[in-house]
Each structure stands twice: as structure tokens, then as C-alpha cells.
Design a protein around this motif. Structure first.
Motif, PDB file in Angstrom:
ATOM      1  N   ALA A   1       5.894  -8.797  -9.519  1.00  0.00           N
ATOM      2  CA  ALA A   1       4.470  -8.483  -9.402  1.00  0.00           C
ATOM      3  C   ALA A   1       4.142  -8.021  -7.984  1.00  0.00           C
ATOM      4  CB  ALA A   1       3.625  -9.698  -9.769  1.00  0.00           C
ATOM      5  N   LEU A   2       4.740  -8.655  -6.984  1.00  0.00           N
ATOM      6  CA  LEU A   2       4.507  -8.251  -5.594  1.00  0.00           C
ATOM      7  C   LEU A   2       5.093  -6.865  -5.310  1.00  0.00           C
ATOM      8  CD1 LEU A   2       5.092 -11.591  -3.689  1.00  0.00           C
ATOM      9  CD2 LEU A   2       2.931 -10.382  -4.001  1.00  0.00           C
ATOM     10  N   HIS A   3       6.240  -6.556  -5.908  1.00  0.00           N
ATOM     11  CA  HIS A   3       6.818  -5.220  -5.742  1.00  0.00           C
ATOM     12  C   HIS A   3       5.905  -4.152  -6.357  1.00  0.00           C
ATOM     13  CE1 HIS A   3      10.548  -5.946  -3.723  1.00  0.00           C
ATOM     14  NE2 HIS A   3      10.973  -6.817  -4.635  1.00  0.00           N
ATOM     15  N   ALA A   4       5.331  -4.452  -7.518  1.00  0.00           N
ATOM     16  CA  ALA A   4       4.409  -3.516  -8.155  1.00  0.00           C
ATOM     17  C   ALA A   4       3.167  -3.317  -7.288  1.00  0.00           C
ATOM     18  CB  ALA A   4       4.020  -4.028  -9.541  1.00  0.00           C
ATOM     19  N   GLN A   5       2.647  -4.406  -6.743  1.00  0.00           N
ATOM     20  CA  GLN A   5       1.479  -4.319  -5.871  1.00  0.00           C
ATOM     21  C   GLN A   5       1.819  -3.533  -4.604  1.00  0.00           C
ATOM     22  OE1 GLN A   5       0.026  -8.128  -4.629  1.00  0.00           O
ATOM     23  NE2 GLN A   5      -1.826  -7.308  -3.711  1.00  0.00           N
ATOM     24  N   GLU A   6       2.999  -3.752  -4.066  1.00  0.00           N
ATOM     25  CA  GLU A   6       3.424  -3.034  -2.864  1.00  0.00           C
ATOM     26  C   GLU A   6       3.525  -1.536  -3.119  1.00  0.00           C
ATOM     27  OE1 GLU A   6       7.057  -3.162   0.384  1.00  0.00           O
ATOM     28  OE2 GLU A   6       7.461  -3.743  -1.694  1.00  0.00           O
ATOM     29  N   SER A   7       4.100  -1.159  -4.254  1.00  0.00           N
ATOM     30  CA  SER A   7       4.224   0.275  -4.547  1.00  0.00           C
ATOM     31  C   SER A   7       2.850   0.910  -4.765  1.00  0.00           C
ATOM     32  CB  SER A   7       5.129   0.502  -5.754  1.00  0.00           C
ATOM     33  OG  SER A   7       4.542  -0.029  -6.916  1.00  0.00           O
ATOM     34  N   ASP A   8       1.917   0.169  -5.374  1.00  0.00           N
ATOM     35  CA  ASP A   8       0.555   0.687  -5.550  1.00  0.00           C
ATOM     36  C   ASP A   8      -0.121   0.889  -4.192  1.00  0.00           C
ATOM     37  OD1 ASP A   8      -1.846   1.371  -7.042  1.00  0.00           O
ATOM     38  OD2 ASP A   8      -2.617  -0.574  -6.355  1.00  0.00           O
ATOM     39  N   LEU A   9       0.033  -0.094  -3.298  1.00  0.00           N
ATOM     40  CA  LEU A   9      -0.562   0.029  -1.966  1.00  0.00           C
ATOM     41  C   LEU A   9       0.079   1.177  -1.172  1.00  0.00           C
ATOM     42  CD1 LEU A   9      -0.973  -3.709  -0.967  1.00  0.00           C
ATOM     43  CD2 LEU A   9      -2.792  -2.080  -1.519  1.00  0.00           C
TER      44      LEU A   9
END
Length: 106
Positions: free
Chosen positions: A56-64
Motif C-alpha cells: 500500500a505504501l509503494h502504491a501511495q509512493e508511486s501516486d505521489l
């Protein structure tokens, strides 16, 4: 019964008893101890939970990272710039209509 034979039987009995106690001790800790089978199951469950959080953090990081790339000077998106400026300044254009919506109770 001779005295030597009694001592020999006591030693044999004590050796067997010691072996049983040592085996029971190590068996107990193999299952219940800090690194035993039951603890391993708990650690695997915790590992799965942490891996899900990591994804989930990787997905959030890629979105940011994508949103930041839209704000870079060489590839700035006018809509993104306008959205961020209005959000940060808490202002709207005079010709815009603003609707306020009450959040619904769950």
C-alpha cells in the motif's frame, strides 16, 4: 540385593529420568518458545500484514511521484497547478459557483 547392584539401578533410573526431562524441556521450547512453531506462525501472519502495508505504501509512493512529476517546471500541467494553487490559497475565481456538501452519517 548387593549394594553395587542397587547403585547401578539408581544410576540407570536417574539417567533415564534426566533424558526424559531434557527431552521434555527442549520439546516444549520447540513448540512454545520464542522461536518455536507457534511463534513462527504468529511471525508469518505479522509478516503478511506488514507486506500488505508495504505494498500500500509503494502504491501511495508511486501516486505521489506521479503527482510531483506533473508539478515539475519542464512538464507542468496547468490543471494541476490551478488545483494546487486554489487549494493552498483557499480561494476561488469570482465566476465559479461553490457548493458545500454535508458529509453523510454512516
Amino acid at each position: 540385593m548387593p549394594h553395587k547392584q542397587v547403585r547401578s539401578e539408581r544410576r540407570r533410573y536417574f539417567a533415564w529420568l534426566s533424558a526424559i526431562i531434557v527431552t521434555a524441556y527442549f520439546s516444549y521450547h520447540a513448540f512454545v518458545g520464542g522461536y518455536g512453531l507457534l511463534s513462527m506462525r504468529d511471525l508469518e501472519a505479522q509478516n503478511a500484514l506488514l507486506n500488505a502495508k508495504l505494498e500500500a505504501l509503494h502504491a501511495q509512493e508511486s501516486d505521489l511521484e506521479h503527482r510531483v512529476s506533473l508539478l515539475r517546471p519542464e512538464s507542468i500541467d496547468p490543471d494541476m497547478l490551478d488545483e494546487r494553487a486554489r487549494a493552498l490559497l483557499n480561494q476561488a475565481h469570482p465566476s465559479e459557483i461553490i457548493l458545500t456538501v454535508k458529509p453523510q452519517a454512516k
